[in-house]
Design an enzyme around this catalytic site. Structure first.
Site: not given
Ligand code: NAD
Length: 299
Positions: A55, A122, A99
């Site tokens: 990422k 997200d 995460q």
């Protein structure tokens, strides 16, 4: 029977990342700063470390700022929430990603709830799930949005098509079903308690498999010409002498190729779309956070 077309998610994702890069440059020209993505990793889970590294690389390659926060596995929930709060108010940060999975002593839902919905790239915050459910613009989880891009690229208008989503997780199955419904497909969500899964899948023009069981969906379950999106990522046991097994999806890819109209491979299908869409969501967040008009529809 002709072979199914391969839906090349890797190539599609590369083009998407290019378009995101162009928008990121426009954002920088308009605002005087780069769009910024903050990624928080707690602990040392090896798979999570690989994701976070890729990422970071992809964010920088798209001309955006990447802020990495690596915290020890024994970080307290209060310290993690304090960091999220600090990122929420940091004007250089447009998107925040924590995460997952988090270590067991941390409450994932509480941490997700603490992220500002306007920085929740997200799309996991209940506010964004709610916006998706009622058709308001917000942030949509990256994997299902990526699947949707591949589907509309391949099929155009999805109106009236029969879509079966296998799996009902908050991250993939449920938002996927919402997106298909918004696109006027007739949607069925199948799951672990579904009766006669082969019969349900048989009527689908579109099958999205998001279960996490290697090659569970068989060729004979599929309708001729169906478009198959395989979200599953499963590692088979290693062959003798090898240290790692092959990666396969939730669909019997080799068999399905003889029946489906088009299918995503694993790897190289849905996987590469997820990070590309994360970058897309981040640049969209940046334009919104600065009150600038995003040339919507361009990415
Ligand atoms: P999950 O474990 O949260 O959900 C799995 C779902 O499958 C559940 O809703 C369950 O009801 C259903 N299920 C379980 N057994 C079943 C059965 N026998 N028949 C029908 N349905 C059954 O998983 P998830 O987070 O949604 O992920 C699903 C898969 O997608 C995993 O392999 C994961 O690694 C992969 N994934 C890939 C990406 C990507 O970027 N490509 C992103 C997220 C998840």
């Amino acid at each position: 029977m002709s072979e199914a077309q391969v839906i090349d998610g890797k190539a599609f994702a590369a083009k998407l990342r290019e378009r995101v890069g162009e928008q990121a440059a426009k954002f920088e020209a308009a605002s005087g700063r780069k769009a910024g993505l903050a990624v928080v990793l707690v602990g040392e889970d090896p798979a999570s470390q690989v994701y976070v590294r890729s990422k970071h690389k992809a964010t920088v390659a798209a001309g955006m700022e990447s802020f990495e926060h690596r915290l020890p596995a024994d970080t307290s929930e209060a310290d993690l929430l304090a960091l999220v709060e600090q990122l929420n108010v940091d004007p250089a940060v447009d998107g925040i990603l924590v995460q997952l999975p988090l270590p067991d002593h941390l409450d994932e839902q509480a941490v997700i709830a603490a992220i500002s919905p306007d920085k929740d790239v997200d799309g996991f915050h209940v506010t964004n799930a709610g916006r998706l459910a009622v058709g308001q613009s917000g942030f949509v989880p990256c994997t299902p949005l990526g699947c949707m891009m591949l589907l509309t690229d391949r099929l155009g208008d999805l109106s009236g098509l029969e879509a079966v989503v296998i799996g009902r997780s908050n991250i993939v199955g449920k938002p996927m079903a919402q997106l298909l419904l918004d696109a006027n497909a007739t949607v069925t969500i199948a799951h672990s308690r579904t009766k006669d899964l082969p019969g349900v899948v048989k009527r689908a023009d579109i099958v999205v498999a998001a279960v996490g069981r290697a090659e569970m969906v068989k060729a004979e379950w599929l309708k001729d010409g169906a478009t198959v999106i395989d979200v599953g990522i499963n590692r088979l046991p290693p062959a003798e002498g090898a240290d790692k097994g092959r990666l396969v999806g939730d669909v019997d890819y080799a068999g399905a190729q003889g029946v489906a109209g088009a299918i995503t491979p694993v790897p190289g299908g849905v996987g590469p779309m997820t990070i590309a869409v994360l970058l897309r969501n981040t640049v969209v967040a940046a334009f919104r956070n600065e009150g600038l008009d995003l040339p919507e529809g361009t990415i």
